[in-house]
Design an enzyme around this catalytic site. Structure first.
Site, short mmCIF file in Angstrom:
data_model
loop_
_atom_site.label_atom_id
_atom_site.label_comp_id
_atom_site.label_asym_id
_atom_site.label_seq_id
_atom_site.Cartn_x
_atom_site.Cartn_y
_atom_site.Cartn_z
N LYS A 53 0.85 -1.18 0.00
CA LYS A 53 0.00 0.00 0.00
C LYS A 53 0.89 1.23 0.00
O LYS A 53 1.77 1.37 0.85
CB LYS A 53 -0.92 0.04 1.22
CG LYS A 53 -1.89 1.22 1.16
CD LYS A 53 -2.87 1.22 2.31
CE LYS A 53 -3.86 2.36 2.15
NZ LYS A 53 -4.81 2.43 3.28
N ILE A 54 0.67 2.11 -0.97
CA ILE A 54 1.42 3.35 -1.06
C ILE A 54 0.44 4.51 -1.18
O ILE A 54 -0.77 4.32 -1.32
CB ILE A 54 2.39 3.36 -2.27
CG1 ILE A 54 1.60 3.37 -3.59
CG2 ILE A 54 3.35 2.18 -2.20
CD1 ILE A 54 2.45 3.69 -4.81
N SER A 55 0.96 5.71 -1.16
CA SER A 55 0.13 6.88 -1.41
C SER A 55 -0.18 6.98 -2.90
O SER A 55 0.69 6.73 -3.74
CB SER A 55 0.84 8.15 -0.95
OG SER A 55 0.13 9.29 -1.36
N THR A 108 -0.86 12.41 -0.91
CA THR A 108 -2.07 13.08 -1.37
C THR A 108 -2.28 14.37 -0.58
O THR A 108 -2.68 15.40 -1.15
CB THR A 108 -3.29 12.16 -1.20
OG1 THR A 108 -3.12 11.01 -2.02
CG2 THR A 108 -4.58 12.87 -1.59
N ALA A 109 -2.02 14.31 0.71
CA ALA A 109 -2.21 15.50 1.55
C ALA A 109 -1.37 16.66 1.02
O ALA A 109 -1.84 17.80 0.93
CB ALA A 109 -1.83 15.18 2.99
N HIS A 152 -5.14 11.52 8.95
CA HIS A 152 -5.59 10.38 9.74
C HIS A 152 -6.28 10.80 11.04
O HIS A 152 -7.13 11.66 11.05
CB HIS A 152 -4.43 9.42 10.01
CG HIS A 152 -3.85 8.82 8.77
ND1 HIS A 152 -4.60 8.54 7.66
CD2 HIS A 152 -2.58 8.44 8.47
CE1 HIS A 152 -3.83 8.00 6.72
NE2 HIS A 152 -2.61 7.94 7.18
#
Length: 278
Positions: A53-55, A108-109, A152
């Site tokens: 899982k990555i961004s 993404t942020a 988060h």
């Protein structure tokens, strides 16, 4: 098979059934728990487990070596990163020329933040300071930086630091585009023997099992939740595990293409072939 995902409640909730042999006719999985900065780094260097899982923000750098799995990731509405200040700041212009702490410049942020500042902050901010996620809110509180970009569970805890929300970037993005926010992607090495369609089917079954039997994964989720309270862990799962986790669908792919397309035009990520997303 080997897989890497974070110890965050949404990931452990999603993958619990799959990695614990609760989905019929699946292989055994060797799990590595790693924060997304580490998996982003591994993917950029074609290292680490075959499945990670990555961004989504890191995806344009790795599409030559990895395929996107159409489920298992994190997209959603009402789950965006927040820009926080110590003062009850009324206007984005108040952070013009100021120092802002961020947890990563390949997330993404960060993309959302830079797209937002380009549109909303006259003259842009002054400088970016990258620091560990758990140090950002204390740094804002102490005045070491002028603002902080948080993600988060900070959505649920920032007020305990006496901080104020300047902007919910998810709210801004959704108003601007009408699309959900792409946060975390599941990828598979193109050089591996993993059948993506088969893996996607297993993940979808794991997600459904988690929804149907939430108590079964609870001990596992809390074991890895880094001292997070059960209520916060539940809120985390409710926010980040949704229909897009089970299937990206048209809106999911549209959101990914929109975010990364805008980011590429702004020079925040490399240009990429949108056809490589499917």
């Amino acid at each position: 098979m080997n897989i890497a995902y974070s110890p965050c409640p949404n990931d452990t909730f999603v993958f619990h059934a799959l990695v614990h042999g609760l989905i019929p006719n699946t292989p055994s999985f060797d799990v590595t728990y790693a924060d997304i900065d580490k998996t982003n780094y591994w993917a950029a260097n074609n290292e680490g487990p075959d499945i990670m899982k990555i961004s989504f923000a890191a995806l344009p750098w790795v599409l030559d070596d990895y395929r996107l799995v159409p489920c298992g990731g994190a997209l959603g509405r009402g789950c965006g990163p927040l820009v926080l200040t110590a003062e009850n700041t009324a206007s984005p212009s108040d952070i013009a020329g100021k120092t802002v702490a961020v947890p990563s410049d390949r997330s993404t942020a960060y993309i959302l933040f830079r797209l937002w500042t380009a549109q909303q902050v006259p003259g842009d901010i002054g400088s970016i300071r990258i620091m560990p996620f758990d140090e950002i809110m204390p740094a804002v509180q102490k005045g070491e930086v002028d603002a902080g970009l948080v993600i988060h569970e900070a959505r649920f805890t920032y007020q305990t630091y006496g901080l104020h929300m300047l902007q919910d970037l998810g709210e801004w993005w959704e108003k601007d585009t009408g699309l959900p926010i792409p946060l975390g992607a599941i990828i598979v090495k193109r050089s591996s023997n993993v059948n993506v369609s088969e893996l996607a089917n297993w993940i979808r079954q794991s997600v459904q099992y988690a929804w149907d039997h939430p108590d079964v994964s609870r001990e596992y989720v809390l074991q890895h939740a880094q001292e997070m309270s059960p209520d916060v862990a539940d809120s985390h799962i409710d926010l980040y595990v949704n229909g897009f986790t089970k299937d990206l669908g048209r809106d999911g792919y549209g959101a990914i293409e929109s975010l990364l397309g805008r980011a590429a035009k702004a020079g925040l990520v490399p240009h990429f072939d949108e056809g490589a997303l499917k």
